[in-house]
Design an enzyme around this catalytic site. Sequence first.
Site, short mmCIF file in Angstrom:
data_model
loop_
_atom_site.label_atom_id
_atom_site.label_comp_id
_atom_site.label_asym_id
_atom_site.label_seq_id
_atom_site.Cartn_x
_atom_site.Cartn_y
_atom_site.Cartn_z
N CYS A 1 0.83 -1.20 0.00
CA CYS A 1 0.00 0.00 0.00
C CYS A 1 0.87 1.26 0.00
CB CYS A 1 -0.89 0.00 1.24
SG CYS A 1 -1.85 -1.51 1.45
N GLU B 1 3.83 -6.41 4.36
CA GLU B 1 3.29 -7.72 4.68
C GLU B 1 3.97 -8.24 5.95
OE1 GLU B 1 0.86 -9.01 3.07
OE2 GLU B 1 0.92 -8.09 1.08
#
Length: 632
Positions: free
Chosen positions: A2, A73
């Site tokens: 993101c 992540e």
Amino acid sequence: MCGIFGIVVPGVDQSFLEKATSTISHRGPDDAGYYRDNHVGLGHRRLSIIDLSGGHQPIYNEDHTLVLVFNGEIFNYQELMEQLIAKGHSFASRSDTETIIHAYEEWGEDCVTRLRGMFVFAIWDVKQRALYLARDRAGIKPLFYSTAGKGFSFASEMKAILADDECPREIDELALTSYFNLSYIPGELTIYRGIRKLLPGHTLTLREGKVTIRKYWDLHICPVQGKSEDYFISGFMELLQEAVKIRLMSEVPLGAFLSGGIDSSAVVALMSHASISPVNTFCMGFGGDVGGYLDERIYARMVAKRYGTRHQEFEVNPEVEGIVETIVRAFDEPFADDSAIPSYFVCKIARQNVTVALSGLGGDEVFAGYERYLGFALSSQYNRLPSFIREGLVRPLVERLPERADGHYTINHLKRFVRGASLAPDDRYFGFLTKLNPALRIGFFNDQARFADHFENCRELVLAHFNSTNVEGKADSLDRALYCDFKTYLPEDILAVTDRLSMHHALEVRVPFLDHKFLEFCAGIPVEMKLKGLKKKYLLKSAVSKYLPKEVMSHRKQGFVGPMTRWLKNELKPFVIETLSEKNLRKHDFLNPSTVRRVLDEHFSGREIHDTLIWSMVIFQSWFNVYMDKRG
């Protein structure tokens, strides 16, 4: 994966928050989210990878006293989630994002030490009015911050911070000097005096207007003696297999970059063993006048055939003027590693097929794969020759040699070797890194006196890592070179280009060689097992030889770069001459036009290879035109 943005300032304007966050929409085209109160604004752009339906951000704790935006992540999030549920925490989603906020509730700022992955995140404590930022250990994901605009702001890319018209665009002269020395800007520096990077393995806390930065992790080089090669191979292969396996976690299509080199081929081999379906692989080649460039596509095809991958190739031709501005805008500052060109295209074709790609990045820094490591090791032996032979006979002879007509670096590397052989180990290694040889530094800038101290400051900034106490006193000088690259070249060049150009195409790239547990184990491997005689990556090659075709194991390393030396002398020559014309250089008046002409003449005539320096000047000029001259 993101993009995040935030600003701490009273009365945040919603339209400004959305405007700044939208500048990084390419990092997260799937969703947008915002949080705003009287003291802070947080923005998030989402690329959906895990928990596609429930991973919207910002995300909150149970009573909404903590707010989180996150990029990255967490590969051990399921294990952490089980621990946190057992301690009484309630989860509203099954995303790795929510795991972070509950970990912060449970363990405070030390929560970051429990995370295994690649990440940057921001947590706003509503009650305490405090902001907590963190960046992953190796610097896989970027985080920039500034106190120079409306308030304290931070973002995944500087363009979001620069959306604030009050943020000044003043050039940091140390950063500029470092850029021309290294082709990238190291450490906390950026090209803008008012914007800084949060370093890898660090956290930042903003409380009552005071910024506190803390290091939570570093790599400690402490070679373990008395263990066999089999011991180390068994240890790191078990960790590498695990690092690859946990990075296959995804709810979207996944693949891998396959260059034909050892590192990416090993990753594809391990992926294939761990995957049920064939792996998607992507490879780059180059057209035009490539000269002595080695096309590794043939070796990538061998690996693809052996493991039955769904293999795709793309050829880059020397018509790159059109993407120069695209690359400049991806970085928001000058960045001149020409691997940006193939990276741009391989990410583009990969994204047409997958959302996540694994990469072999980091293997060279961990296992001594670069030519400069071999040159540095050999220089210690060469330095034992009497000075009158080295400096009186060999060096004058080498300096007179013309560069190879095919553009290969053999003679150029030999020149750099003899120029630094008599120096102390740290300066000798810096000589291998710098793109500006001593003869060019004098007169490179128009105002030489103003920049003189910056050359020395750049050297000290880099060599502080070479001489770091994090490298055990008895370690080899090559260990120091590896650590130096891990702290500078890896995060600020290799990982920077990977992040910016993959996220430009909304592609997530995962790097198993930089798993921190794997790194910590490999930091104990004696350097003589990494570079054995003239064999680079000796131990890694021994470990993966059974997985790969023998031709892949034995061919000369090319690296993920193109034939820029030849392109600049031929197809790109008119573009270079126009870009670096005296008229353009006078727009900023930093560079001495006569020195620029000298560099071009030496390169075009073949007297000396200056491809990296020329490309650095081209990119700087293009950046200046976009960001400073036109206020892009």
